[in-house]
Design a protein around this motif. Structure first.
Motif, PDB file in Angstrom:
ATOM      1  N   GLN A 156     -13.850   7.489   4.234  1.00 40.58           N
ATOM      2  CA  GLN A 156     -13.229   6.160   4.234  1.00 40.58           C
ATOM      3  C   GLN A 156     -13.155   5.603   2.821  1.00 40.58           C
ATOM      4  O   GLN A 156     -12.139   5.017   2.428  1.00 40.58           O
ATOM      5  CB  GLN A 156     -14.007   5.220   5.160  1.00 40.58           C
ATOM      6  CG  GLN A 156     -13.813   5.544   6.619  1.00 40.58           C
ATOM      7  CD  GLN A 156     -14.803   4.849   7.538  1.00 40.58           C
ATOM      8  OE1 GLN A 156     -15.864   4.400   7.120  1.00 40.58           O
ATOM      9  NE2 GLN A 156     -14.457   4.773   8.814  1.00 40.58           N
ATOM     10  N   LYS A 157     -14.207   5.806   2.055  1.00 43.08           N
ATOM     11  CA  LYS A 157     -14.215   5.364   0.658  1.00 43.08           C
ATOM     12  C   LYS A 157     -13.130   6.106  -0.136  1.00 43.08           C
ATOM     13  O   LYS A 157     -12.429   5.508  -0.951  1.00 43.08           O
ATOM     14  CB  LYS A 157     -15.598   5.612   0.045  1.00 43.08           C
ATOM     15  CG  LYS A 157     -15.748   5.111  -1.352  1.00 43.08           C
ATOM     16  CD  LYS A 157     -17.152   5.358  -1.869  1.00 43.08           C
ATOM     17  CE  LYS A 157     -17.284   4.965  -3.316  1.00 43.08           C
ATOM     18  NZ  LYS A 157     -18.614   5.294  -3.851  1.00 43.08           N
ATOM     19  N   GLY A 158     -12.976   7.406   0.138  1.00 40.55           N
ATOM     20  CA  GLY A 158     -11.930   8.187  -0.515  1.00 40.55           C
ATOM     21  C   GLY A 158     -10.543   7.692  -0.161  1.00 40.55           C
ATOM     22  O   GLY A 158      -9.662   7.609  -1.015  1.00 40.55           O
ATOM     23  N   GLN A 163      -5.710   4.580  -1.568  1.00 43.86           N
ATOM     24  CA  GLN A 163      -4.848   3.464  -1.183  1.00 43.86           C
ATOM     25  C   GLN A 163      -4.734   2.475  -2.347  1.00 43.86           C
ATOM     26  O   GLN A 163      -3.657   1.985  -2.644  1.00 43.86           O
ATOM     27  CB  GLN A 163      -5.461   2.774   0.035  1.00 43.86           C
ATOM     28  CG  GLN A 163      -4.541   2.113   0.992  1.00 43.86           C
ATOM     29  CD  GLN A 163      -3.485   3.023   1.598  1.00 43.86           C
ATOM     30  OE1 GLN A 163      -3.681   4.198   1.864  1.00 43.86           O
ATOM     31  NE2 GLN A 163      -2.339   2.456   1.794  1.00 43.86           N
ATOM     32  N   ALA A 164      -5.864   2.190  -2.976  1.00 41.79           N
ATOM     33  CA  ALA A 164      -5.897   1.213  -4.063  1.00 41.79           C
ATOM     34  C   ALA A 164      -5.227   1.762  -5.319  1.00 41.79           C
ATOM     35  O   ALA A 164      -4.750   1.000  -6.159  1.00 41.79           O
ATOM     36  CB  ALA A 164      -7.338   0.801  -4.364  1.00 41.79           C
ATOM     37  N   GLY A 165      -5.192   3.090  -5.437  1.00 35.76           N
ATOM     38  CA  GLY A 165      -4.570   3.722  -6.596  1.00 35.76           C
ATOM     39  C   GLY A 165      -5.191   3.225  -7.888  1.00 35.76           C
ATOM     40  O   GLY A 165      -6.386   3.264  -8.070  1.00 35.76           O
ATOM     41  N   GLY A 166      -4.390   2.721  -8.780  1.00 38.03           N
ATOM     42  CA  GLY A 166      -4.860   2.235 -10.062  1.00 38.03           C
ATOM     43  C   GLY A 166      -5.420   0.834 -10.008  1.00 38.03           C
ATOM     44  O   GLY A 166      -5.779   0.277 -11.042  1.00 38.03           O
ATOM     45  N   ASP A 167      -5.485   0.249  -8.802  1.00 42.39           N
ATOM     46  CA  ASP A 167      -5.970  -1.117  -8.687  1.00 42.39           C
ATOM     47  C   ASP A 167      -7.490  -1.222  -8.735  1.00 42.39           C
ATOM     48  O   ASP A 167      -8.025  -2.304  -8.856  1.00 42.39           O
ATOM     49  CB  ASP A 167      -5.496  -1.754  -7.372  1.00 42.39           C
ATOM     50  CG  ASP A 167      -3.979  -1.878  -7.337  1.00 42.39           C
ATOM     51  OD1 ASP A 167      -3.362  -1.848  -8.420  1.00 42.39           O
ATOM     52  OD2 ASP A 167      -3.435  -1.999  -6.232  1.00 42.39           O
ATOM     53  N   VAL A 168      -8.198  -0.098  -8.620  1.00 45.50           N
ATOM     54  CA  VAL A 168      -9.652  -0.128  -8.636  1.00 45.50           C
ATOM     55  C   VAL A 168     -10.111  -0.262 -10.076  1.00 45.50           C
ATOM     56  O   VAL A 168      -9.697   0.483 -10.952  1.00 45.50           O
ATOM     57  CB  VAL A 168     -10.244   1.154  -8.008  1.00 45.50           C
ATOM     58  CG1 VAL A 168     -11.752   1.155  -8.108  1.00 45.50           C
ATOM     59  CG2 VAL A 168      -9.791   1.273  -6.565  1.00 45.50           C
TER      60      VAL A 168
END
Length: 184
Positions: A156-158, A163-168
């Protein structure tokens, strides 16, 4: 490379993956690199092509086989090879190596789950996409044993990271840097 009467490079690669035989894998990779150089081909591209096209009789690639058998050390070497395809689909179930790693973990006794988690973790760290669905329309997390909360959480973390891509935003250990703008 292999003798005319011996195993082909493809057979050697697949056997190394089945048996977690790092010596066989490294010698085969060295032979492939040497053969590429002698024939004027670019070794990384030639090796990647052989690795990505090596399949067993039912369409499993090198990473599929390593994940199926829990061959961590071989998988680590394979993932270091430039140009290796990490999200390839097998022919039968349309599983990725990550699907195979989850199936491998599910097949283990609960006490052995941490080894399976290590296999899944190395694939996630390499960038395998946990959002890919197989022929049964299942993502790896949906294959995971419901009792294996750690594995499910890892997947799920993966998924979230993909999903977040470069937003993390990663935290730095460099300390405070002051203003984010140089226009002061």
């Amino acid at each position: 490379m292999a003798d005319e009467e011996g195993a082909s490079p493809r057979e050697l690669l697949l056997e190394a993956c089945r048996r977690n035989n790092t010596d066989l894998l490294e010698s085969t990779l060295a032979d492939l690199t040497s053969a590429a150089s002698k024939s004027g081909k670019k070794p990384p591209e030639f090796v990647a092509e052989i690795l990505n096209n090596a399949r067993d009789g039912v369409g499993n690639g090198c990473l599929h086989i390593a994940a199926t058998y829990g061959s961590y050390e071989v998988m680590d070497i394979l993932l270091d090879q430039e140009g290796i395809e990490i999200d390839e689909l097998d022919r039968m179930e349309k599983d990725t190596p990550l699907h195979k790693a989850v199936r491998y973990t599910n097949s283990m006794d609960k006490r052995e789950w941490p080894h399976g988690h290590t296999i899944v973790e190395i694939l996630l760290d390499a960038g395998c996409d946990p959002r890919i669905r197989n022929k049964a329309k299942l993502k790896p997390v949906e294959l995971a044993d419901p009792r294996n909360a750690e594995l499910r959480g890892m997947l799920q973390k993966g998924e979230f990271a993909m999903q977040a891509g470069g937003d993390v935003v990663e935290e730095d250990d460099d300390g405070p840097t002051g203003s984010a703008s140089d226009s002061e």
